[in-house]
Enzyme design. Sequence first.
Site, PDB file in Angstrom:
ATOM      1  N   ASP A  32       0.850  -1.194   0.000  1.00 50.68           N
ATOM      2  CA  ASP A  32       0.000   0.000   0.000  1.00 50.68           C
ATOM      3  C   ASP A  32       0.879   1.236   0.000  1.00 50.68           C
ATOM      4  O   ASP A  32       1.891   1.281   0.709  1.00 50.68           O
ATOM      5  CB  ASP A  32      -0.925  -0.014   1.238  1.00 50.68           C
ATOM      6  CG  ASP A  32      -2.129   0.896   1.085  1.00 50.68           C
ATOM      7  OD1 ASP A  32      -1.928   2.113   0.895  1.00 50.68           O
ATOM      8  OD2 ASP A  32      -3.268   0.400   1.157  1.00 50.68           O
ATOM      9  N   LEU A  34      -0.089   3.986   1.141  1.00 45.31           N
ATOM     10  CA  LEU A  34      -0.609   4.724   2.309  1.00 45.31           C
ATOM     11  C   LEU A  34      -1.102   6.120   1.921  1.00 45.31           C
ATOM     12  O   LEU A  34      -1.301   6.971   2.778  1.00 45.31           O
ATOM     13  CB  LEU A  34       0.420   4.795   3.451  1.00 45.31           C
ATOM     14  CG  LEU A  34       0.824   3.439   4.041  1.00 45.31           C
ATOM     15  CD1 LEU A  34       1.787   3.623   5.219  1.00 45.31           C
ATOM     16  CD2 LEU A  34      -0.395   2.645   4.512  1.00 45.31           C
ATOM     17  N   GLY A  37      -4.542   4.937   2.713  1.00 47.43           N
ATOM     18  CA  GLY A  37      -4.667   3.863   3.699  1.00 47.43           C
ATOM     19  C   GLY A  37      -3.991   4.231   5.015  1.00 47.43           C
ATOM     20  O   GLY A  37      -3.341   5.269   5.119  1.00 47.43           O
ATOM     21  N   THR A 118     -16.858  -2.855  -9.415  1.00 48.43           N
ATOM     22  CA  THR A 118     -17.887  -1.996  -8.837  1.00 48.43           C
ATOM     23  C   THR A 118     -19.196  -2.026  -9.626  1.00 48.43           C
ATOM     24  O   THR A 118     -19.185  -2.233 -10.853  1.00 48.43           O
ATOM     25  CB  THR A 118     -17.373  -0.531  -8.785  1.00 48.43           C
ATOM     26  OG1 THR A 118     -18.452   0.332  -8.457  1.00 48.43           O
ATOM     27  CG2 THR A 118     -16.814  -0.076 -10.127  1.00 48.43           C
ATOM     28  N   TYR A 198     -14.680   6.752 -13.492  1.00 45.84           N
ATOM     29  CA  TYR A 198     -14.372   5.729 -12.485  1.00 45.84           C
ATOM     30  C   TYR A 198     -14.913   4.360 -12.932  1.00 45.84           C
ATOM     31  O   TYR A 198     -14.180   3.374 -12.984  1.00 45.84           O
ATOM     32  CB  TYR A 198     -14.960   6.143 -11.124  1.00 45.84           C
ATOM     33  CG  TYR A 198     -14.961   5.025 -10.111  1.00 45.84           C
ATOM     34  CD1 TYR A 198     -13.768   4.437  -9.693  1.00 45.84           C
ATOM     35  CD2 TYR A 198     -16.159   4.542  -9.578  1.00 45.84           C
ATOM     36  CE1 TYR A 198     -13.772   3.389  -8.775  1.00 45.84           C
ATOM     37  CE2 TYR A 198     -16.172   3.510  -8.655  1.00 45.84           C
ATOM     38  CZ  TYR A 198     -14.973   2.934  -8.257  1.00 45.84           C
ATOM     39  OH  TYR A 198     -14.970   1.903  -7.353  1.00 45.84           O
ATOM     40  N   LYS A 202     -12.819   0.736 -14.305  1.00 49.92           N
ATOM     41  CA  LYS A 202     -13.005  -0.631 -13.783  1.00 49.92           C
ATOM     42  C   LYS A 202     -13.496  -1.571 -14.889  1.00 49.92           C
ATOM     43  O   LYS A 202     -13.155  -2.756 -14.903  1.00 49.92           O
ATOM     44  CB  LYS A 202     -13.992  -0.615 -12.617  1.00 49.92           C
ATOM     45  CG  LYS A 202     -13.477   0.142 -11.391  1.00 49.92           C
ATOM     46  CD  LYS A 202     -12.473  -0.682 -10.614  1.00 49.92           C
ATOM     47  CE  LYS A 202     -12.003   0.056  -9.371  1.00 49.92           C
ATOM     48  NZ  LYS A 202     -11.314  -0.780  -8.428  1.00 49.92           N
ATOM     49  N   PHE A 226     -21.452  -3.529  -4.520  1.00 49.41           N
ATOM     50  CA  PHE A 226     -22.461  -2.473  -4.532  1.00 49.41           C
ATOM     51  C   PHE A 226     -22.056  -1.421  -3.479  1.00 49.41           C
ATOM     52  O   PHE A 226     -20.871  -1.150  -3.345  1.00 49.41           O
ATOM     53  CB  PHE A 226     -23.864  -3.103  -4.406  1.00 49.41           C
ATOM     54  CG  PHE A 226     -24.294  -3.610  -5.773  1.00 49.41           C
ATOM     55  CD1 PHE A 226     -23.613  -4.666  -6.379  1.00 49.41           C
ATOM     56  CD2 PHE A 226     -25.273  -2.978  -6.496  1.00 49.41           C
ATOM     57  CE1 PHE A 226     -23.916  -5.073  -7.677  1.00 49.41           C
ATOM     58  CE2 PHE A 226     -25.596  -3.386  -7.795  1.00 49.41           C
ATOM     59  CZ  PHE A 226     -24.914  -4.431  -8.383  1.00 49.41           C
ATOM     60  N   ILE A 264     -30.162  15.581   0.556  1.00 46.88           N
ATOM     61  CA  ILE A 264     -30.869  14.483  -0.113  1.00 46.88           C
ATOM     62  C   ILE A 264     -31.104  14.918  -1.559  1.00 46.88           C
ATOM     63  O   ILE A 264     -31.793  15.911  -1.808  1.00 46.88           O
ATOM     64  CB  ILE A 264     -32.218  14.174   0.569  1.00 46.88           C
ATOM     65  CG1 ILE A 264     -31.978  13.750   2.023  1.00 46.88           C
ATOM     66  CG2 ILE A 264     -32.987  13.100  -0.192  1.00 46.88           C
ATOM     67  CD1 ILE A 264     -33.249  13.443   2.792  1.00 46.88           C
ATOM     68  N   ASP A 342     -27.948   9.958 -11.712  1.00 45.11           N
ATOM     69  CA  ASP A 342     -28.305   9.073 -10.596  1.00 45.11           C
ATOM     70  C   ASP A 342     -29.506   8.209 -10.979  1.00 45.11           C
ATOM     71  O   ASP A 342     -30.602   8.730 -11.185  1.00 45.11           O
ATOM     72  CB  ASP A 342     -28.698   9.902  -9.361  1.00 45.11           C
ATOM     73  CG  ASP A 342     -27.509  10.202  -8.473  1.00 45.11           C
ATOM     74  OD1 ASP A 342     -26.415   9.676  -8.751  1.00 45.11           O
ATOM     75  OD2 ASP A 342     -27.677  10.963  -7.505  1.00 45.11           O
TER      76      ASP A 342
HETATM   77  N1  LIG Z   1     -15.866   1.779  -0.854  1.00 42.76           N
HETATM   78  C1  LIG Z   1     -16.820   1.513  -1.734  1.00 42.76           C
HETATM   79  O1  LIG Z   1     -17.983   1.880  -1.566  1.00 42.76           O
HETATM   80  C2  LIG Z   1     -16.490   0.707  -2.972  1.00 42.76           C
HETATM   81  C3  LIG Z   1     -17.549   0.297  -3.817  1.00 42.76           C
HETATM   82  C4  LIG Z   1     -17.240  -0.436  -4.962  1.00 42.76           C
HETATM   83  C5  LIG Z   1     -15.926  -0.742  -5.253  1.00 42.76           C
HETATM   84  N2  LIG Z   1     -14.937  -0.314  -4.430  1.00 42.76           N
HETATM   85  C6  LIG Z   1     -13.542  -0.635  -4.792  1.00 42.76           C
HETATM   86  O2  LIG Z   1     -12.917  -1.223  -3.681  1.00 42.76           O
HETATM   87  C7  LIG Z   1     -11.541  -0.874  -3.622  1.00 42.76           C
HETATM   88  C8  LIG Z   1     -11.196  -0.366  -2.247  1.00 42.76           C
HETATM   89  O3  LIG Z   1     -12.019   0.758  -1.946  1.00 42.76           O
HETATM   90  P1  LIG Z   1     -11.879   1.473  -0.514  1.00 42.76           P
HETATM   91  O4  LIG Z   1     -13.176   2.108  -0.235  1.00 42.76           O
HETATM   92  O5  LIG Z   1     -11.294   0.535   0.452  1.00 42.76           O
HETATM   93  O6  LIG Z   1     -10.821   2.610  -0.886  1.00 42.76           O
HETATM   94  P2  LIG Z   1      -9.612   3.171  -0.006  1.00 42.76           P
HETATM   95  O7  LIG Z   1      -9.186   4.448  -0.643  1.00 42.76           O
HETATM   96  O8  LIG Z   1      -9.959   3.192   1.436  1.00 42.76           O
HETATM   97  O9  LIG Z   1      -8.491   2.053  -0.234  1.00 42.76           O
HETATM   98  C9  LIG Z   1      -7.664   2.017  -1.361  1.00 42.76           C
HETATM   99  C10 LIG Z   1      -6.266   1.705  -0.862  1.00 42.76           C
HETATM  100  O10 LIG Z   1      -5.400   1.572  -1.982  1.00 42.76           O
HETATM  101  C11 LIG Z   1      -4.193   2.295  -1.742  1.00 42.76           C
HETATM  102  N3  LIG Z   1      -3.681   2.682  -3.063  1.00 42.76           N
HETATM  103  C12 LIG Z   1      -4.313   3.442  -4.008  1.00 42.76           C
HETATM  104  N4  LIG Z   1      -3.540   3.552  -5.100  1.00 42.76           N
HETATM  105  C13 LIG Z   1      -2.414   2.852  -4.852  1.00 42.76           C
HETATM  106  C14 LIG Z   1      -1.249   2.583  -5.608  1.00 42.76           C
HETATM  107  N5  LIG Z   1      -1.062   3.090  -6.823  1.00 42.76           N
HETATM  108  N6  LIG Z   1      -0.283   1.818  -5.052  1.00 42.76           N
HETATM  109  C15 LIG Z   1      -0.436   1.290  -3.793  1.00 42.76           C
HETATM  110  N7  LIG Z   1      -1.520   1.523  -3.038  1.00 42.76           N
HETATM  111  C16 LIG Z   1      -2.501   2.288  -3.568  1.00 42.76           C
HETATM  112  C17 LIG Z   1      -4.604   3.472  -0.871  1.00 42.76           C
HETATM  113  O11 LIG Z   1      -3.533   3.994  -0.114  1.00 42.76           O
HETATM  114  C18 LIG Z   1      -5.672   2.816   0.015  1.00 42.76           C
HETATM  115  O12 LIG Z   1      -5.102   2.230   1.171  1.00 42.76           O
HETATM  116  C19 LIG Z   1     -11.314   0.127  -4.745  1.00 42.76           C
HETATM  117  O13 LIG Z   1     -10.722  -0.543  -5.830  1.00 42.76           O
HETATM  118  C20 LIG Z   1     -12.703   0.588  -5.105  1.00 42.76           C
HETATM  119  O14 LIG Z   1     -12.801   0.959  -6.444  1.00 42.76           O
HETATM  120  C21 LIG Z   1     -15.181   0.389  -3.303  1.00 42.76           C
END
Ligand SMILES: NC(=O)c1ccc[n+]([C@@H]2O[C@H](COP(=O)([O-])OP(=O)(O)OC[C@H]3O[C@@H](n4cnc5c(N)ncnc54)[C@H](O)[C@@H]3O)[C@@H](O)[C@H]2O)c1
Length: 386
Positions: A32, A34, A37, A118, A198, A202, A226, A264, A342
């Site tokens: 990561d 970070l 994260g 997603t 976005y 994906k 979702f 809303i 939406d």
């Molecule tokens: N949270 C949601 O509602 C949701 C819904 C559908 C899909 N997703 C997918 O789930 C995944 C995680 O989402 P999340 O909500 O945990 O997001 P998040 O931002 O909390 O987590 C993403 C993590 O990836 C790390 N990261 C990003 N780019 C990076 C890179 N180039 N190299 C190394 N680390 C990298 C970030 O530091 C972070 O820790 C994503 O791929 C997102 O598209 C999330």
Amino acid sequence: MRKILVTGGAGYVGSHTVLELIKDNFSVVVLDSLEAGHKEALGEKVTLEVANLSDKNRVLEIFQKHKPEAVIDFAAYLAVGESMDNPIKYFENNVANFVNLLEVMEKSGCKYLIKSSTAAIYGNPTKDSDIPWKESFTESYKPNKSALLEGKWNGAAVAGEDFFQRFIDHYNSIYSGRAELRLSPDEISKLRIPLSIYGLTKAIDEIVMKKYDEMSGIKSVALRYFNVCGADPGGKIGEAKPKPTTLMVLAIYQALGKVLELKIFGTDFPTIDGTGVRDYIHPSDLATGHLTALEYLEENNRSEIINLGTGHGSSVLEVIKAVEVASGKKVQTKNYPRRSGDPSISVADPTLAGQLLNWQAKYTLSDMAETAWKWHSENPDGFLRK
Ligand SMILES: NC(=O)c1ccc[n+]([C@@H]2O[C@H](COP(=O)([O-])OP(=O)(O)OC[C@H]3O[C@@H](n4cnc5c(N)ncnc54)[C@H](O)[C@@H]3O)[C@@H](O)[C@H]2O)c1
């Protein structure tokens, strides 16, 4: 498979999956940057490698050092609005860095991948019977015009179709020397379904996964999540984003007095109470979904695309009510017109996850509100503890 490399494992969804992997005695390496994260979200048993997927040599070193048997990839950017203003940033992280990851997997002989996809891939339903969304929708629906909304290219406003063409041209110019990554007309027609950059990134990733399956035998499962909300019931981890955009977190922020009002958008949708309906899913349910997908790959050695949702829709007002019950506080709201793009309803058909993975979501909307409320009220500044 016992040694798993988790990219983006220090983020919101990733950290919940890492927790489940550790409980199940996997050996876990988190890669990561970070950037979004938090190392505090990872327990002592996890090995953290701070690195960015853009640095291919470093990522290769990490693979050579740890020799993971499989990868779970969460690393991406996911702010829909930002993706429309800064498409190249999203191309680089969500597409180019993902291709880097696949190249390193190929070089290292790592054959299994689980990938966060997603529901944003689905765009708008074309008819009522499209809902609940089935995975096959993106195979059967072949639009000849992009649904992409207006956005910005190099800072200047561009209409959807033009935006789409520029993005695809950008992909083609970056990979002009790699015939194996070229997009066919059939693949391009699938890419016309999403409304946002976005979602489009994906959708491209899912196509790239198919190409890597065919050319390098990397078997993968794309999990289309979702709307994710809720926190670890143990209370140790939860969503900690600097600018939350999701409905439940914003409702909780209002209950905590961190924002003045909850907006809303749209009260005239053809739904039970006029507000938009979505399928909400708890990150601990997603976590078990990832573990069952790993088992599936090991047993079947076959690539799949699978929805992870509950199959039940909840309206905006129902989510707010769940937060009010969990918090014991009234959420102050203000009504605004619908936002462009939406859909009124977006709900998963989770049948395939049941059939292939024997997986079903367990957590209810009340569970999501209770666990999220516990996390945010006890940790109002996320991982920045006092
Ligand atoms: N949270 C949601 O509602 C949701 C819904 C559908 C899909 N997703 C997918 O789930 C995944 C995680 O989402 P999340 O909500 O945990 O997001 P998040 O931002 O909390 O987590 C993403 C993590 O990836 C790390 N990261 C990003 N780019 C990076 C890179 N180039 N190299 C190394 N680390 C990298 C970030 O530091 C972070 O820790 C994503 O791929 C997102 O598209 C999330």
